[in-house]
Enzyme design. Structure first.
Site, PDB file in Angstrom:
ATOM      1  N   HIS A 102      67.036 -26.420  29.118  1.00 47.84           N
ATOM      2  CA  HIS A 102      66.549 -25.174  29.905  1.00 47.84           C
ATOM      3  C   HIS A 102      65.191 -24.467  29.500  1.00 47.84           C
ATOM      4  O   HIS A 102      65.253 -23.341  29.292  1.00 47.84           O
ATOM      5  CB  HIS A 102      67.754 -24.058  29.757  1.00 47.84           C
ATOM      6  CG  HIS A 102      69.247 -24.661  29.979  1.00 47.84           C
ATOM      7  ND1 HIS A 102      69.281 -25.041  31.365  1.00 47.84           N
ATOM      8  CD2 HIS A 102      70.204 -24.852  29.453  1.00 47.84           C
ATOM      9  CE1 HIS A 102      70.624 -25.414  31.374  1.00 47.84           C
ATOM     10  NE2 HIS A 102      71.020 -25.416  30.194  1.00 47.84           N
ATOM     11  N   ARG A 137      71.563 -37.148  34.528  1.00 48.75           N
ATOM     12  CA  ARG A 137      71.152 -35.920  34.056  1.00 48.75           C
ATOM     13  C   ARG A 137      71.182 -36.117  32.307  1.00 48.75           C
ATOM     14  O   ARG A 137      70.156 -35.796  31.584  1.00 48.75           O
ATOM     15  CB  ARG A 137      71.870 -34.831  34.346  1.00 48.75           C
ATOM     16  CG  ARG A 137      71.483 -33.655  33.690  1.00 48.75           C
ATOM     17  CD  ARG A 137      72.463 -32.375  33.838  1.00 48.75           C
ATOM     18  NE  ARG A 137      72.170 -31.137  33.981  1.00 48.75           N
ATOM     19  CZ  ARG A 137      72.639 -30.453  32.785  1.00 48.75           C
ATOM     20  NH1 ARG A 137      73.471 -30.896  31.846  1.00 48.75           N
ATOM     21  NH2 ARG A 137      72.287 -29.042  32.656  1.00 48.75           N
ATOM     22  N   SER A 157      75.828 -24.363  32.276  1.00 49.47           N
ATOM     23  CA  SER A 157      74.722 -25.315  32.238  1.00 49.47           C
ATOM     24  C   SER A 157      75.386 -26.594  32.826  1.00 49.47           C
ATOM     25  O   SER A 157      75.692 -26.693  34.142  1.00 49.47           O
ATOM     26  CB  SER A 157      74.499 -25.439  30.640  1.00 49.47           C
ATOM     27  OG  SER A 157      73.506 -26.662  30.554  1.00 49.47           O
ATOM     28  N   LEU A 158      75.706 -27.628  31.974  1.00 51.28           N
ATOM     29  CA  LEU A 158      76.341 -28.750  32.696  1.00 51.28           C
ATOM     30  C   LEU A 158      77.782 -28.413  33.383  1.00 51.28           C
ATOM     31  O   LEU A 158      78.149 -29.425  34.216  1.00 51.28           O
ATOM     32  CB  LEU A 158      76.687 -29.660  31.244  1.00 51.28           C
ATOM     33  CG  LEU A 158      77.897 -30.871  31.599  1.00 51.28           C
ATOM     34  CD1 LEU A 158      77.476 -31.858  32.431  1.00 51.28           C
ATOM     35  CD2 LEU A 158      78.548 -31.166  30.274  1.00 51.28           C
ATOM     36  N   GLN A 202      67.742 -25.633  37.398  1.00 53.33           N
ATOM     37  CA  GLN A 202      68.659 -25.337  36.228  1.00 53.33           C
ATOM     38  C   GLN A 202      68.070 -26.049  34.965  1.00 53.33           C
ATOM     39  O   GLN A 202      68.380 -25.723  33.773  1.00 53.33           O
ATOM     40  CB  GLN A 202      70.023 -25.612  36.532  1.00 53.33           C
ATOM     41  CG  GLN A 202      70.962 -24.947  35.467  1.00 53.33           C
ATOM     42  CD  GLN A 202      72.032 -25.910  35.095  1.00 53.33           C
ATOM     43  OE1 GLN A 202      71.787 -26.979  34.572  1.00 53.33           O
ATOM     44  NE2 GLN A 202      73.452 -25.740  35.621  1.00 53.33           N
ATOM     45  N   GLN A 219      78.027 -28.186  27.411  1.00 54.14           N
ATOM     46  CA  GLN A 219      77.825 -29.235  26.054  1.00 54.14           C
ATOM     47  C   GLN A 219      78.165 -28.395  24.908  1.00 54.14           C
ATOM     48  O   GLN A 219      77.774 -27.070  24.788  1.00 54.14           O
ATOM     49  CB  GLN A 219      76.213 -29.503  26.270  1.00 54.14           C
ATOM     50  CG  GLN A 219      76.041 -30.745  25.390  1.00 54.14           C
ATOM     51  CD  GLN A 219      74.810 -31.463  25.753  1.00 54.14           C
ATOM     52  OE1 GLN A 219      74.242 -31.411  26.749  1.00 54.14           O
ATOM     53  NE2 GLN A 219      74.318 -32.217  24.787  1.00 54.14           N
TER      54      GLN A 219
END
Length: 296
Positions: free
Chosen positions: A196, A113, A88-89, A245, A10
């Site tokens: 996170h 998500r 991340s994503l 995560q 992102q």
């Protein structure tokens, strides 16, 4: 000598992303249309003609970045990853690239998500800040010292660049203390919430149920997962790390270092932007980096 493929998260989105792929590649076009069908709205229209503001909503941003990265990867001639990672994503894109997940299953998980995270953000107003020019250990120490608010290290991006995540008040306190400790900058980020961090806990149950109900295959090459920063090939472990995560840190610096230690000499970033190429170069100047967006 191994070729690693890495996938952005992102923040790398931009108006017009993926448009060239859609217009010049029949299989890419059919994947975008399939995504529109799965998501129940025409995300391709928002990607191609939407504004920055349209693309900023978490429920749009996450599937948009995932789609651009994965469709670009599937359009890349002769891509043979020997190791993958995603920021991340981007970990979901990486899991399609190494065949742990199919395109449709991964997109459905990303949508769940994104929506769950959006709801968690609305429940707990919170934010993130980039801390530049301070040792990771010092940042960790300052976060640990703030006990009446939630503040945690969230993204270990490269040496001297660590993003922290937490409550609005906690981030304000931390930024002041980081500057006092010698940080070059302590910059609040324009994000929807404290990704996170423990503040994402409300999103966890929903994502966990969806991941546990999805079939994960044995991958064709290891994925270096954010929360453990090492090579993983066991589907059950991949699932557990993907769930962790959401509330755990992105150990990008450590993941790249582990990939290099395991033989990576070439990193190809696939998807929007060039952020990861820049971070890899800051982590280790000796490796080669390039990128593929599929856009003109």
């Amino acid at each position: 000598m191994k070729h690693a493929y890495v996938f952005p998260g992102q923040g790398s989105q931009f108006p017009g992303m993926g448009k060239n792929l859609y217009e010049t590649n029949e299989s890419a076009k059919s994947l975008f249309e399939k995504a529109n069908e799965i998501l129940g709205f025409r995300i391709s229209d928002i990607m191609f003609t939407g504004t920055d503001e349209d693309l900023k909503q978490t429920k749009v941003t996450q599937p948009a970045v995932f789609l651009h990265a994965v469709i670009a990867f599937l359009s890349l001639p002769g891509a043979q990853p020997e190791m993958v990672a995603g920021h991340s994503l981007g970990e979901f894109s990486a899991l399609v690239a190494n065949k742990t997940l199919g395109f449709e299953d991964a997109l459905k998980l990303v949508a769940i998500r994104a929506n769950a995270m959006q709801k968690a953000c609305e429940l707990n107003p919170s934010t993130m800040a980039a801390i530049l020019g301070l040792a990771d250990e010092k940042v960790e120490e300052i976060c640990a010292g703030i006990t009446d608010e939630i503040v945690v290290p969230a993204n270990y991006n490269c040496p001297g660049q660590l993003v922290i995540s937490g409550s609005n008040a906690g981030i304000d306190i931390a930024c002041e203390q980081m500057k006092a400790a010698g940080a070059k900058r302590a910059l609040k980020l324009p994000v929807g919430g404290a990704f996170h961090s423990p503040l994402m806990e409300p999103a966890r149950a929903e994502l966990q149920a969806a991941i546990e109900a999805t079939a994960f295959n044995t991958p064709i090459c290891p994925v270096y997962q954010n929360v453990v920063a090492k090579a993983i090939t066991d589907p059950a472990e991949i699932k557990a790390n993907l769930i962790a995560q959401l509330t755990g840190p992105v150990r990008w610096t450590q993941s790249v270092q582990a990939m290099i230690a395991d033989g990576a000499t070439q990193f190809t970033e696939v998807g929007p932007g060039k952020v990861l190429q820049g971070l890899v170069n800051k982590i280790d100047k000796s490796v080669a980096t390039d990128g593929f967006t599929g856009d003109l």
